[in-house]
Design a protein around this motif. Sequence first.
Motif, PDB file in Angstrom:
ATOM      1  N   GLY A 210       0.856  -1.177   0.000  1.00 15.40           N
ATOM      2  CA  GLY A 210       0.000   0.000   0.000  1.00 15.40           C
ATOM      3  C   GLY A 210       0.888   1.220   0.000  1.00 15.40           C
ATOM      4  N   THR A 211       0.846   2.017  -1.053  1.00 21.85           N
ATOM      5  CA  THR A 211       1.767   3.132  -1.175  1.00 21.85           C
ATOM      6  C   THR A 211       1.328   4.018  -2.321  1.00 21.85           C
ATOM      7  N   SER A 212       2.028   5.127  -2.531  1.00 23.43           N
ATOM      8  CA  SER A 212       1.791   5.979  -3.692  1.00 23.43           C
ATOM      9  C   SER A 212       3.130   6.251  -4.367  1.00 23.43           C
ATOM     10  N   PHE A 213       3.146   6.148  -5.678  1.00 25.44           N
ATOM     11  CA  PHE A 213       4.400   6.305  -6.409  1.00 25.44           C
ATOM     12  C   PHE A 213       4.118   6.650  -7.868  1.00 25.44           C
ATOM     13  N   ASP A 214       5.141   7.205  -8.518  1.00 23.75           N
ATOM     14  CA  ASP A 214       5.056   7.566  -9.930  1.00 23.75           C
ATOM     15  C   ASP A 214       5.958   6.647 -10.726  1.00 23.75           C
ATOM     16  N   MET A 215       5.492   6.254 -11.910  1.00 22.09           N
ATOM     17  CA  MET A 215       6.287   5.365 -12.753  1.00 22.09           C
ATOM     18  C   MET A 215       6.247   5.876 -14.187  1.00 22.09           C
ATOM     19  N   LYS A 216       7.425   5.983 -14.806  1.00 25.85           N
ATOM     20  CA  LYS A 216       7.510   6.429 -16.192  1.00 25.85           C
ATOM     21  C   LYS A 216       8.261   5.401 -17.013  1.00 25.85           C
ATOM     22  N   HIS A 225      11.725   5.482 -14.739  1.00 21.82           N
ATOM     23  CA  HIS A 225      11.907   5.816 -13.321  1.00 21.82           C
ATOM     24  C   HIS A 225      10.714   5.360 -12.497  1.00 21.82           C
ATOM     25  N   VAL A 226      10.998   5.114 -11.211  1.00 25.42           N
ATOM     26  CA  VAL A 226       9.977   4.848 -10.207  1.00 25.42           C
ATOM     27  C   VAL A 226      10.295   5.758  -9.030  1.00 25.42           C
ATOM     28  N   ALA A 227       9.357   6.674  -8.698  1.00 25.25           N
ATOM     29  CA  ALA A 227       9.559   7.646  -7.624  1.00 25.25           C
ATOM     30  C   ALA A 227       8.495   7.447  -6.553  1.00 25.25           C
ATOM     31  N   VAL A 228       8.931   7.269  -5.308  1.00 28.76           N
ATOM     32  CA  VAL A 228       8.009   6.957  -4.213  1.00 28.76           C
ATOM     33  C   VAL A 228       7.635   8.224  -3.442  1.00 28.76           C
ATOM     34  N   VAL A 229       6.321   8.412  -3.246  1.00 32.00           N
ATOM     35  CA  VAL A 229       5.814   9.532  -2.464  1.00 32.00           C
ATOM     36  C   VAL A 229       5.504   9.092  -1.042  1.00 32.00           C
TER      37      VAL A 229
END
Length: 354
Positions: A210-216, A225-229
């Motif tokens: 369970g998390t929030s992240f951005d993936m391009k 990239h994978v960036a974790v918020v």
Amino acid sequence: MNGFHPRSIEDFLKCADFIDWINNPKPNTDKFWEDWCARNPDKINMLQHARELLQGMKLEENNKLDKKERNQILEKLIIENRAYNRRRITEYREKMSRSTSIRIRAVAASVVLIGVLFFGRSLLTEKENTPVHNEISWVTKVVPRGIKKVFTLPDNSVVTVNSGSEFSYSSDFSNDRMVKLKGQAFFEVTSDPKRPFRVVSKDITTMVLGTSFDMKAYDDGSDLHVAVVSGKVEVKTEVGLNSLLTKGEVSFYNPELQAMQKTDYDYEELIGWKDKIIKFDRASYNEVFRVLSNWYDIDFIVDPSLRLRGKYTAKFKDQSLPNVIIGLEHSSNLKFEFQGKQVLVSRKQQNDIK
């Protein structure tokens, strides 16, 4: 159990508390294992495999195993499970589906494990009348250039999809939370320790609870990239590289060089897109044109004689394309001319300079 530090799948299968949780889940044990997974994200794959093995077994209600016998069976199960690859399992299933009724009873217990056969004290066989597997279909969402969309998945996870992207999830999503992504998306994942959430994108796979992240992961040669918020994620590549990320960290992956770099990141530069922010920090002009093409659904046509040099740094908040182009012209020696859905890029002439 606070000191439970498994090194292998066997350790899970020898843990009475883990087996009890799988066979008889309760709110308090669900919470315990959810917290355990949050503390041990590198063990999630191992836990998932052990859970699948246990759920694939069925112990006859009229038979009981003591601890020693149970451990012996589980150890044999693991050994044989590793020995048989998917091709052997498929061959075995086909063979057993053609066979007549086969029943083999062990001395202590009768164990049925779908897809795996091991010899020793117990011989496991598949049931007669192998069930017909329903064909899994994929639900695909396509977001064209120039727009962004928000989708809610069956588990209530929310996906914000960037322009020029495509993502898919299976009709079996309730059992297997896997998503395929081409492009860029921001994920807000609903926590479920029994069903880890996976995003498969080009050369990398991201595993989360369970998390929030951005993936391009666009198919344009740019870095992934994978960036974790918030929360934690584990990123793995097809060549065996892996990275464990927590809040504020990003992994960049270059498929051509097969190189991964973990560092901190600028939120507005990587994720500002979902808040209508475009930010460049010493970006090449080719990267600038790629981002703007995707954002505004327009193509940049560069004069073949023009060599694009230098880097560009700027930030735009909810701006129209003409305003962004004006900013580009003022800070470079480039000239931009609109022609329908195209922007022609050339070098400024002396009379263009004011």
